[in-house]
Design an enzyme around this catalytic site. Structure first.
Site, PDB file in Angstrom:
ATOM      1  N   LYS A  36     -41.989  -8.357 -23.747  1.00 29.08           N
ATOM      2  CA  LYS A  36     -41.238  -7.748 -22.661  1.00 29.08           C
ATOM      3  C   LYS A  36     -39.837  -7.445 -23.156  1.00 29.08           C
ATOM      4  CE  LYS A  36     -38.437  -9.264 -20.248  1.00 29.08           C
ATOM      5  NZ  LYS A  36     -36.925  -9.336 -20.184  1.00 29.08           N
ATOM      6  N   THR A  59     -32.893  -8.188 -23.166  1.00 25.70           N
ATOM      7  CA  THR A  59     -33.505  -9.519 -23.242  1.00 25.70           C
ATOM      8  C   THR A  59     -34.964  -9.278 -23.564  1.00 25.70           C
ATOM      9  OG1 THR A  59     -31.909 -10.268 -21.828  1.00 25.70           O
ATOM     10  CG2 THR A  59     -34.072 -11.330 -21.640  1.00 25.70           C
ATOM     11  N   ASN A  88     -28.693  -0.574 -15.051  1.00 22.43           N
ATOM     12  CA  ASN A  88     -27.909  -1.792 -15.277  1.00 22.43           C
ATOM     13  C   ASN A  88     -26.842  -2.003 -14.211  1.00 22.43           C
ATOM     14  OD1 ASN A  88     -28.667  -3.260 -17.924  1.00 22.43           O
ATOM     15  ND2 ASN A  88     -28.878  -1.091 -18.382  1.00 22.43           N
ATOM     16  N   SER A 119     -28.996  -6.006  -7.671  1.00 17.71           N
ATOM     17  CA  SER A 119     -29.149  -5.694  -6.239  1.00 17.71           C
ATOM     18  C   SER A 119     -30.609  -5.600  -5.846  1.00 17.71           C
ATOM     19  CB  SER A 119     -28.436  -4.382  -5.927  1.00 17.71           C
ATOM     20  OG  SER A 119     -28.936  -3.341  -6.693  1.00 17.71           O
TER      21      SER A 119
END
Length: 409
Positions: free
Chosen positions: A182, A193, A404, A409
């Protein structure tokens, strides 16, 4: 939209004898999404890993390193998305350890036999109570053919799951290699990440596994970049259940050792390239090859300078053949004695630069034709030697900023 990438077909992902995967919805950050996974390993499996070089690394990374150093009998992995458990101080360490304890208790293992992994938002408290509550469902779901669902369960801002599988023959026996990964942003070498998990049933000596996972990472996950940010949580794990019936591999220079290493690198590269193809807001997949260096290290300096440059990446998004930006990046890459008059540059089949200057035969419309493609190769020859290297990156679009800016949110 991902660049020439589709979701894996579950039928193409071969089960690995000795590995089961279970996935559930634990509500770690949001309801109704798969966000908690377990990978269960048969006794006798060997595990090795490489992790982020970011000194501000997450609690689960620190604990994985501890457990891999202390235990030669890792039996389970637990992975949560939605919360990175990074920047959480001692409380984060306590919560990561509690996750290991909870899974170990359910499986009748020692907590040292469990490796924890987290990915998601940094500096937020890990909801360990939700993870503990979800573990029984994840264990109950554990199946050998759950690789495709597991690839979905570790996603964050990814738009598609990433998985790849390959079978080879060693000593007359079929050996399986299957992996998932991922990542879509905060991707840079050292590890790039991202999370990656590759498993094989190859009967390989446990002492060789760290060398194999390091080689595979250096040829794959350490050759990709999306935005130049090194994550706090990057982890790449290699599992060998050692259940295949061929003779044990004790030497990586043997024919079987070389075949296994090559296959592991192929699977790892497919998973790493899938991350770039699904880069946040990416519209183009770009290979950057540097040739003619004195060493591979200086080739890498030039390749990463190009691949990290926002000016280069935005030009490719716009299909604007402002290719002097590439030469500028090579110039500031850190090769102190570089002779610019020896540089040659191609954009796919188009010869753009010769002897350090614009090729008289180069036409801007040819450069623009290439830059409009969804897959592009930049090739720069430094004219200094025989070394070469390739890294993979993507363009930088308006959507990267939007994704990003809106992530929390």
């Amino acid at each position: 939209m991902p660049v020439n990438l589709s979701a894996p077909n579950p039928a193409d992902l071969h089960p690995v004898p000795g590995v089961k995967l279970g996935i559930t919805m634990a509500g770690v950050r949001k309801a109704n999404r798969r966000d908690l996974s377990v990978i269960l390993l048969d006794e006798g499996s060997a595990v090795a890993g490489v992790f982020t070089k970011n000194r501000y690394c997450a609690a689960p990374v620190q604990i994985c390193r501890e457990h891999l150093q202390d235990s030669s009998d890792i039996r389970a992995l637990v992975i949560n998305t939605g919360n990175a458990n990074a920047g959480t101080g001692e409380d984060g360490m306590v919560r990561a350890r509690a996750t290991c304890v909870a899974l170990a208790r359910l499986l009748q293992l020692s907590p040292r036999q469990v490796l924890p992994f987290s990915t998601g938002v940094i500096m937020e408290t890990l909801p360990v109570d939700r993870i503990e509550a979800g573990l029984p469902a994840a264990i109950a779901d554990a199946k050998a053919d759950n690789w495709a669902v597991a690839a979905e369960g570790i996603m964050t801002t990814d738009t598609l799951p990433k998985a790849y599988s390959k079978q080879i023959t060693l000593g007359g026996q079929t050996v399986t290699i299957t992996g998932i990964s991922k990542g879509a942003g905060m991707i840079k070498p050292n590890m790039a990440t991202m999370l990656g998990y590759v498993a094989t049933d190859a009967k390989v000596a446990p002492a060789l596994l760290q060398s194999l996972v390091t080689d595979a990472a250096n040829a794959s996950f350490n050759r990709i970049t999306i935005d130049g940010d090194t994550s706090t949580n990057d982890s790449f794990v290699l599992i060998a259940t050692r259940q295949a019936q061929h003779a044990e591999i004790t030497d990586l220079t043997s024919a079987d050792g070389q075949a296994l290493r090559a296959a592991l690198i192929e699977v790892s590269q497919k998973l790493a390239q899938a991350i770039v193809r699904d880069g946040e807001g990416a519209t183009k997949f770009i290979s950057v090859t540097i040739e003619g260096g004195r060493t591979e290290a200086e080739c890498a300096l030039a390749a990463y300078a190009i691949a990290h440059s926002p000016l280069v990446k935005t030009a490719f998004f716009a299909s604007d053949p402002n290719l002097g930006r590439i030469l500028a990046a090579v110039g500031y890459a850190g090769i102190d004695d570089l002779d610019q008059n020896l540089i040659e540059m191609h954009l796919d089949d188009v010869h753009v630069v010769t002897k350090g200057g614009r090729n008289p035969a180069y036409r801007e419309e040819d450069g623009q034709r290439v830059m409009k493609q969804s897959e592009i190769t930049i090739r720069v020859n430094l004219g200094r030697g025989q070394a070469t290297t390739t890294v993979w990156t993507c363009d930088l679009s308006h959507d990267y900023v939007s994704i990003n800016a809106d992530y929390r949110s």
